[in-house]
Motif scaffolding. Structure first.
Motif, PDB file in Angstrom:
ATOM      1  N   MET B  79       0.809  -1.227   0.000  1.00  0.00           N
ATOM      2  CA  MET B  79       0.000   0.000   0.000  1.00  0.00           C
ATOM      3  C   MET B  79       0.834   1.265   0.000  1.00  0.00           C
ATOM      4  O   MET B  79       0.343   2.326   0.350  1.00  0.00           O
ATOM      5  N   ASP B  88      -5.202  10.125  -4.533  1.00  0.00           N
ATOM      6  CA  ASP B  88      -5.932   9.107  -3.796  1.00  0.00           C
ATOM      7  C   ASP B  88      -6.742   8.193  -4.700  1.00  0.00           C
ATOM      8  O   ASP B  88      -7.897   7.912  -4.428  1.00  0.00           O
ATOM      9  N   TYR B  91      -6.604   1.939  -4.570  1.00  0.00           N
ATOM     10  CA  TYR B  91      -7.131   1.245  -3.400  1.00  0.00           C
ATOM     11  C   TYR B  91      -6.633  -0.185  -3.432  1.00  0.00           C
ATOM     12  O   TYR B  91      -6.778  -0.869  -4.451  1.00  0.00           O
ATOM     13  N   ALA B  94      -5.397  -6.209   1.058  1.00  0.00           N
ATOM     14  CA  ALA B  94      -4.436  -7.304   1.152  1.00  0.00           C
ATOM     15  C   ALA B  94      -5.131  -8.576   1.593  1.00  0.00           C
ATOM     16  O   ALA B  94      -6.174  -8.543   2.229  1.00  0.00           O
ATOM     17  N   LYS B 104       1.703 -12.116   1.551  1.00  0.00           N
ATOM     18  CA  LYS B 104       0.698 -11.081   1.359  1.00  0.00           C
ATOM     19  C   LYS B 104       0.525 -10.835  -0.136  1.00  0.00           C
ATOM     20  O   LYS B 104       1.509 -10.725  -0.865  1.00  0.00           O
ATOM     21  N   ARG B 115      -9.422   9.628 -11.797  1.00  0.00           N
ATOM     22  CA  ARG B 115      -8.817  10.542 -10.833  1.00  0.00           C
ATOM     23  C   ARG B 115      -7.302  10.599 -10.977  1.00  0.00           C
ATOM     24  O   ARG B 115      -6.671  11.540 -10.536  1.00  0.00           O
TER      25      ARG B 115
ATOM     26  N   ARG C 215      -3.755  -8.545  11.096  1.00  0.00           N
ATOM     27  CA  ARG C 215      -2.867  -8.951  10.013  1.00  0.00           C
ATOM     28  C   ARG C 215      -3.407  -8.541   8.643  1.00  0.00           C
ATOM     29  O   ARG C 215      -4.500  -8.948   8.248  1.00  0.00           O
ATOM     30  N   PHE C 216      -2.649  -7.760   7.940  1.00  0.00           N
ATOM     31  CA  PHE C 216      -2.916  -7.334   6.559  1.00  0.00           C
ATOM     32  C   PHE C 216      -4.219  -6.542   6.410  1.00  0.00           C
ATOM     33  O   PHE C 216      -4.726  -6.394   5.310  1.00  0.00           O
ATOM     34  N   GLN C 217      -4.775  -6.082   7.524  1.00  0.00           N
ATOM     35  CA  GLN C 217      -6.031  -5.341   7.420  1.00  0.00           C
ATOM     36  C   GLN C 217      -5.812  -4.004   6.722  1.00  0.00           C
ATOM     37  O   GLN C 217      -6.538  -3.624   5.836  1.00  0.00           O
ATOM     38  N   THR C 218      -4.799  -3.289   7.155  1.00  0.00           N
ATOM     39  CA  THR C 218      -4.484  -1.989   6.559  1.00  0.00           C
ATOM     40  C   THR C 218      -3.057  -1.689   6.973  1.00  0.00           C
ATOM     41  O   THR C 218      -2.405  -2.513   7.599  1.00  0.00           O
ATOM     42  N   ARG C 219      -2.540  -0.536   6.608  1.00  0.00           N
ATOM     43  CA  ARG C 219      -1.219  -0.167   7.092  1.00  0.00           C
ATOM     44  C   ARG C 219      -1.391   0.812   8.237  1.00  0.00           C
ATOM     45  O   ARG C 219      -2.285   1.667   8.202  1.00  0.00           O
ATOM     46  N   TRP C 221      -0.008   3.431   9.147  1.00  0.00           N
ATOM     47  CA  TRP C 221       0.078   4.897   8.973  1.00  0.00           C
ATOM     48  C   TRP C 221      -1.219   5.498   8.458  1.00  0.00           C
ATOM     49  O   TRP C 221      -1.379   6.696   8.426  1.00  0.00           O
ATOM     50  N   PHE C 222      -2.140   4.646   8.011  1.00  0.00           N
ATOM     51  CA  PHE C 222      -3.450   5.178   7.627  1.00  0.00           C
ATOM     52  C   PHE C 222      -4.320   5.448   8.852  1.00  0.00           C
ATOM     53  O   PHE C 222      -5.324   6.119   8.754  1.00  0.00           O
ATOM     54  N   PRO C 248     -10.360   9.178   0.747  1.00  0.00           N
ATOM     55  CA  PRO C 248     -11.287  10.157   0.172  1.00  0.00           C
ATOM     56  C   PRO C 248     -12.245   9.554  -0.846  1.00  0.00           C
ATOM     57  O   PRO C 248     -13.382   9.972  -0.946  1.00  0.00           O
ATOM     58  N   HIS C 249     -11.783   8.586  -1.617  1.00  0.00           N
ATOM     59  CA  HIS C 249     -12.628   8.134  -2.726  1.00  0.00           C
ATOM     60  C   HIS C 249     -13.009   6.667  -2.652  1.00  0.00           C
ATOM     61  O   HIS C 249     -13.657   6.167  -3.560  1.00  0.00           O
ATOM     62  N   PHE C 250     -12.545   5.972  -1.629  1.00  0.00           N
ATOM     63  CA  PHE C 250     -12.895   4.556  -1.532  1.00  0.00           C
ATOM     64  C   PHE C 250     -13.448   4.274  -0.138  1.00  0.00           C
ATOM     65  O   PHE C 250     -12.898   4.752   0.851  1.00  0.00           O
ATOM     66  N   PRO C 251     -14.521   3.512  -0.051  1.00  0.00           N
ATOM     67  CA  PRO C 251     -15.063   3.209   1.271  1.00  0.00           C
ATOM     68  C   PRO C 251     -14.177   2.202   1.999  1.00  0.00           C
ATOM     69  O   PRO C 251     -13.550   1.341   1.383  1.00  0.00           O
ATOM     70  N   VAL C 252     -14.119   2.335   3.321  1.00  0.00           N
ATOM     71  CA  VAL C 252     -13.360   1.402   4.154  1.00  0.00           C
ATOM     72  C   VAL C 252     -14.393   0.584   4.927  1.00  0.00           C
ATOM     73  O   VAL C 252     -15.388   1.137   5.384  1.00  0.00           O
ATOM     74  N   PRO C 253     -14.185  -0.734   5.053  1.00  0.00           N
ATOM     75  CA  PRO C 253     -15.224  -1.576   5.658  1.00  0.00           C
ATOM     76  C   PRO C 253     -15.574  -1.216   7.088  1.00  0.00           C
ATOM     77  O   PRO C 253     -16.691  -1.362   7.507  1.00  0.00           O
TER      78      PRO C 253
END
Lengths: 357, 157, 523
Positions: B79, B88, B91, B94, B104, B115, C215-219, C221-222, C248-253
């Motif tokens: 990412m 941005d 998307y 993982a 991964k 965009r 694990r691997f959910q997100t990074r 720093w976000f 900004p442009h993608f939904p997060v679960p």
């Protein structure tokens, strides 16, 4: 009866010439500007893949304009808003009646002048009609009831009226030289020679008058570098609230004015349909040679010469439009009132002195 | 008066320049139209869909996801591209790869090209050299916005 | 603690004069003074080990560089943390540590908050000179129900081993083999299964022990982070809620991705239990976000709902029949909210039927987890509310308006039983942050906020009153209960002067301190 038919035919012919030329002047404008700027220009419009260097572009434009929404702003004065383009168009279109395309043609024993109507005061008629065209500008600005349009219309009116003065005055000298206001007589007069070999064209008799007339006429057509009334790219002019065919009429009016100015210059200063040393029966060269031609060839030569001259001035005006940046409004007024008007007055006085000598 | 005269001369000179351009270009146009090949063309423009310019070596065109030898994406869904992307538009989601040496992989990799500003930061940021912009595909267009949202299947090539 | 007896001594670190207690180490002294000395194996909760050797400092008069973490301060000591020799030593130590450390950063969940990464950027920046192949070890060992161990990434700091020895005393992990093959591992067949295993992930300075849940959910720093209080038991552990603010442009679960401990030595020290760490799904899952209107009275906004409630309550109030109102509170409410319930219903409206529905008690452990499964049971008991014994028949008897906070009643009674009992009540209103089985039984269900979305104070089992503030904004129609209660009180026109200053939690708390002795004495 046949006279009426002939007049109708002449009107039909002249108008179709006029309108076709207007249509293709849009093409010429695109192509000429492109060639000047090392481009190719509009060349995509085609019929069944046939492109012919973009000659179908005007039709594409026309179709587009017809199908565009004819939008009238809610706040406008509907009637005036609708009338304005027609007024503009009409007063320019009628001017063509006085323009001589050729001398005369003999058909079935009848002598037909190649001119719709040979006025006694043809020159004044054209000037009057051109001046009336200002109503279109004012009406469109007023009828739109938009501040931008109104101010644009006012700018246009002020500009055209100012240059009307210089335009009229620049022609006084010419009228002093040609003892007539009848355009056909003027052209005939230019068929003679100065010193036996220079054609007696207005441009040689009235060089200063020609320059002033040319400048004033450019300003009359409201095109770059004098396009302050319109100012499409930034200051916004009188037809800001127009769209579709009504806007198209304004544009056509502009192009028709170019043609009218070209025909006027040709007729007044460049001998109209005159070809140097061509008389009614053929060429009579100043060095003594003769080349007699049948009547219809001579007519063709005359009409052709007229057309070539008109085309040249159309080309020249487009060239000027694509060369110069726009004047500032005060510079425009300075040029009109402080340069062209005094110069034309000097021209009148000088002409008078020379003539009285 | 002298100033006006000077202006007048400049005006004439201006139209002489443009007229010269016109006449020279017109000459070449006519000569070319007659079928004579000349070194110079009448216009400097390129007739785009028919004539195409060669893309520069470093040109940034449509992205692609680089594959491993076995066809899987080289991407490990770190990412960083999504992080560095100034618009941005990336998307990544993982997922766990059964191979413990890979671990991964991206179960989703979406680039919203409507965009994307084609800055190439994602390529610079990628630690695995998994995203590149070297497809030479520059005609990216779609009828609607969704058509420009490229997912993993579109990008893997 | 024998505070008075410890002698204060003076030392100098990087030319800065410090006054420290005798017996502290150089590293602790430096950290207290805000001087950064890199360290990996040192953790304030355990005795120092000195295995990473990152904290080398130069001490005047000593022939060699010394370990700051285990070298006690002496009077007049002059320490240099930035000298050329120290930086060079650090760089060399980093090179040793990184020699066997795999380049896993792209796939490592620790990347971004990894101390080794930070130190390399701060003090390293060398070209790798290690040309040999790195030692292959186990990449994915399941050492616990939520833990994964990557032996290659491990730098053998033994923080995890010391944690299990010192804090939980369970000693599941140990060091195995020797030399370059040394690795942390579990004793065969004994995975790490205590209730504090999640803390191993936090204390691991690198990505050797990672969380299966994250694990691997997100990074990382976000993620944004906000301080909050764990509401899952009565301890009131201080936590940091790490949430994704969204792309900004993608939904997060989901919003919350993990929970971490927040240092507070009065409550939880450096740790939180796994129960609090992994049961954060209540924040995002099954949330009630819209007003449910089963009566079809077009109650689609809070304004209308409050008008509706006002009418029902006013009617009974004027007829002097407020005994027909029943209120079910819960100790998931904050002190302020319970105080408002007491004020409005018990004192102003003279409601008698006030009940407390708490979640059923769970198991406790010997460290942090308490049997109470709600954050404010102590506060509820100290509020001075006259709770009736929870009895469905008593609750439903002649009741016309029922106000229920939270759905914990489902844990005490079966839904069918509840339905039978309260079915005859004319107006049934539930204020609940979650979707529950009760939704279909109620006339109106109002979405409220969870602790992470609102402001207030909670009283933990020891009587410590702890404030919390919203970590992120509430979704949909959710409103905090205190706001609803204040607005209701204003609608009911009960003592306008009293309720009008309650525009935030602060004035309510001040009023509460004044009126209820328990809160007045402490804070």
């Amino acid at each position: 009866m046949s006279d009426i038919l002939i007049v109708l035919f002449k009107i039909m012919g002249t108008l179709s010439w006029f309108l076709t030329l207007t249509l293709y002047l849009t093409w010429l404008e695109r192509k000429e500007s492109a060639v000047m700027q090392d481009r190719v220009g509009a060349n995509r419009a085609n019929i069944l893949g046939l492109r012919i260097i973009g000659l179908f572009q005007p039709f594409a434009d026309a179709i587009k304009m017809i199908f565009k929404e004819d939008f009238t702003p809610r706040f406008s004065k509907k009637f005036l808003h609708m009338m304005a383009p027609f007024v503009s168009f009409f007063f320019v279109a009628v001017t063509i009646t006085a323009v001589p395309f050729g001398d005369y043609v003999k058909i079935a024993g009848k002598t037909v002048k190649l001119q719709i109507l040979d006025f006694n005061v043809g020159l004044l008629f054209i000037l009057a009609m051109l001046s009336l065209g200002i109503y279109g500008v004012i009406l469109s600005g007023w009828g739109s009831r938009s501040r931008f349009s109104l101010i644009g219309g006012m700018r246009g009116a002020a500009q055209i009226i100012s240059y009307e003065v210089a335009l009229g005055l620049s022609l006084i000298g010419l009228i002093m030289v040609y003892p007539t206001l009848k355009l056909s007589s003027m052209v005939h007069f230019q068929g003679e020679m100065i010193l036996g070999f220079i054609p007696q064209w207005g441009v040689f008799l009235q060089p200063l008058g020609f320059i002033i007339f040319f400048f004033a006429a450019l300003a009359e057509t409201k095109r770059v570098p004098f396009d302050l009334p319109e100012g499409e790219s930034e200051i916004i002019g009188f037809f800001a609230e127009y769209s579709g065919l009504k806007w198209g009429l304004f544009m056509m009016t502009d192009f028709m004015e170019i043609i009218i100015i070209s025909t006027l210059i040709t007729t007044l200063f460049f001998g109209g349909w005159q070809v140097p040393w061509l008389a009614a029966d053929g060429f009579h060269f100043p060095w003594g040679g003769e080349w007699l031609l049948p009547h219809w060839i001579v007519v063709l030569f005359q009409v052709g010469a007229f057309n070539i001259k008109v085309f040249f001035f159309c080309w020249l005006q487009v060239l000027i439009r694509w060369t110069y940046p726009r004047y500032r409004y005060d510079q425009l007024m300075d040029l009109g009132w402080k340069l062209l008007v005094p110069l034309s007055l000097i021209n009148i006085v000088g002409t008078g002195i020379v003539m009285s000598l | 008066m002298i100033r006006v005269l000077g202006n007048f001369i400049e005006i004439i000179r201006g139209s002489v320049i443009t007229a010269r351009h016109f006449i020279v270009n017109m000459w070449f146009h006519i000569v070319n139209l007659l079928g004579i090949k000349t070194q110079r063309k009448g216009a400097v423009t390129i007739q785009y869909p028919e004539e195409k310019k060669e893309l520069a070596y470093r040109h940034r065109s449509l992205h692609r996801l680089v594959k491993r030898e076995n066809g899987k994406p080289r991407c490990v869904a770190c990412m960083l591209c999504a992080t560095v992307c100034p618009s941005d538009c990336i998307y990544v989601e993982a997922a766990e790869d059964p191979d413990p040496e890979i671990q991964k992989y991206p179960s989703q990799f979406i680039i919203d090209l409507s965009r994307c500003c084609f800055c190439g930061f994602c390529v610079e940021a990628c630690p695995e050299d998994a995203i590149r912009m070297d497809t030479s595909l520059i005609e990216v267009a779609g009828d609607n916005r969704d058509a420009l949202v490229y997912d993993k299947d579109n990008l893997l090539r | 603690m024998s505070k008075e007896k410890t002698k204060m001594i003076h030392i100098q670190i990087d030319g800065k004069s410090l006054e420290v207690r005798e017996g502290t180490s150089v590293l602790e002294a430096a950290l207290q003074a805000g001087i950064e000395i890199p360290h990996l194996c040192y953790h304030p909760a355990f005795p120092s080990e000195g295995s990473c050797r990152m904290c080398l400092v130069e001490i005047e008069g000593r022939p060699d560089l010394e370990l700051a973490c285990s070298f006690p301060v002496k009077d007049g000591m002059k320490v240099s943390t930035q000298s050329e020799e120290v930086t060079k030593a650090r760089k060399n130590m980093l090179e040793f540590l990184l020699a066997e450390h795999p380049l896993d950063c792209p796939i490592c969940d620790k990347a971004g908050e990894c101390k080794l990464q930070d130190y390399y950027e701060q003090y390293g920046f060398f070209e790798s000179r290690f040309e040999e192949k790195k030692e292959k070890k186990e990449k994915k060992v399941e050492i616990g129900k939520t833990l994964l161990l990557d032996q290659e990434r491990c730098i053998l700091c033994t923080r995890c081993i010391r944690f299990l020895k010192e804090i939980t005393g369970t000693r599941e992990l140990g060091l195995f083999n020797r030399g370059v093959h040394t690795g942390v591992n579990i004793y065969e067949g004994n995975p790490v299964e205590n209730n504090y295993s999640g803390n191993l992930v936090d204390i691991c300075p690198v990505g050797a022990i990672t969380d299966k849940d994250f694990r691997f959910q997100t990074r990382n720093w976000f993620l944004g982070s906000g301080p909050s209080i764990c509401p899952l038991c009565g301890r009131g552990c201080n936590i940091d809620i790490e949430y994704h603010p969204g792309f900004p442009h993608f939904p997060v679960p989901k919003r919350v991705y993990r929970i971490g401990p927040r240092e507070n030595h009065r409550v939880n020290g450096y740790w939180i239990c796994d129960y609090g760490r992994y049961h954060y799904s209540y924040i995002d899952e099954d949330r009630q976000e819209q007003i449910v209107d089963n009566k079809k009275e077009k109650l689609d906004s809070w304004e209308r709902v409050l008008d509706f409630l006002k009418e029902r309550i006013k009617k009974l109030y004027y007829m002097n029949k407020t005994s027909r109102i029943a209120v079910l509170t819960s100790s998931w409410l904050s002190n302020e909210e319970l105080f408002l319930i007491r004020k409005i219903f018990q004192e102003d409206l003279n409601v008698e039927k006030i009940f407390l529905t708490d979640p059923l008690p769970g198991e406790e452990d010997n460290l942090l987890l308490t049997p109470e499964r709600s954050p404010n049971s102590k506060g509820a008991s100290q509020m001075g509310l006259n709770f009736k014994e929870l009895d469905l028949n008593k609750l439903a008897e002649r009741t016309e308006v029922l106000l229920m906070f939270g759905s914990h009643i489902t844990e005490h009674f079966a839904t069918a039983q509840t339905q039978e009992a309260i079915g005859g009540i004319e107006t049934k209103v539930l204020l609940n942050p979650h979707i529950s089985d009760l939704n279909s039984l109620m006339d109106v269900v109002l979405p409220t906020c969870v602790i992470a979305e609102k402001e207030g104070t909670l009283t933990n089992v020891k009587g410590l009153v702890q404030p919390f503030s919203p970590v992120f904004e509430a979704k949909g129609h959710c409103r905090p209960e205190w706001e609803v209660l204040v607005n209701l009180a204003k609608k009911l026109a009960l003592n306008f002067r009293y309720y009008s200053p309650f525009t935030s939690v602060k004035p309510i708390f001040k009023k509460m301190q004044k009126e209820i002795g328990f809160f007045g004495t402490k804070k």
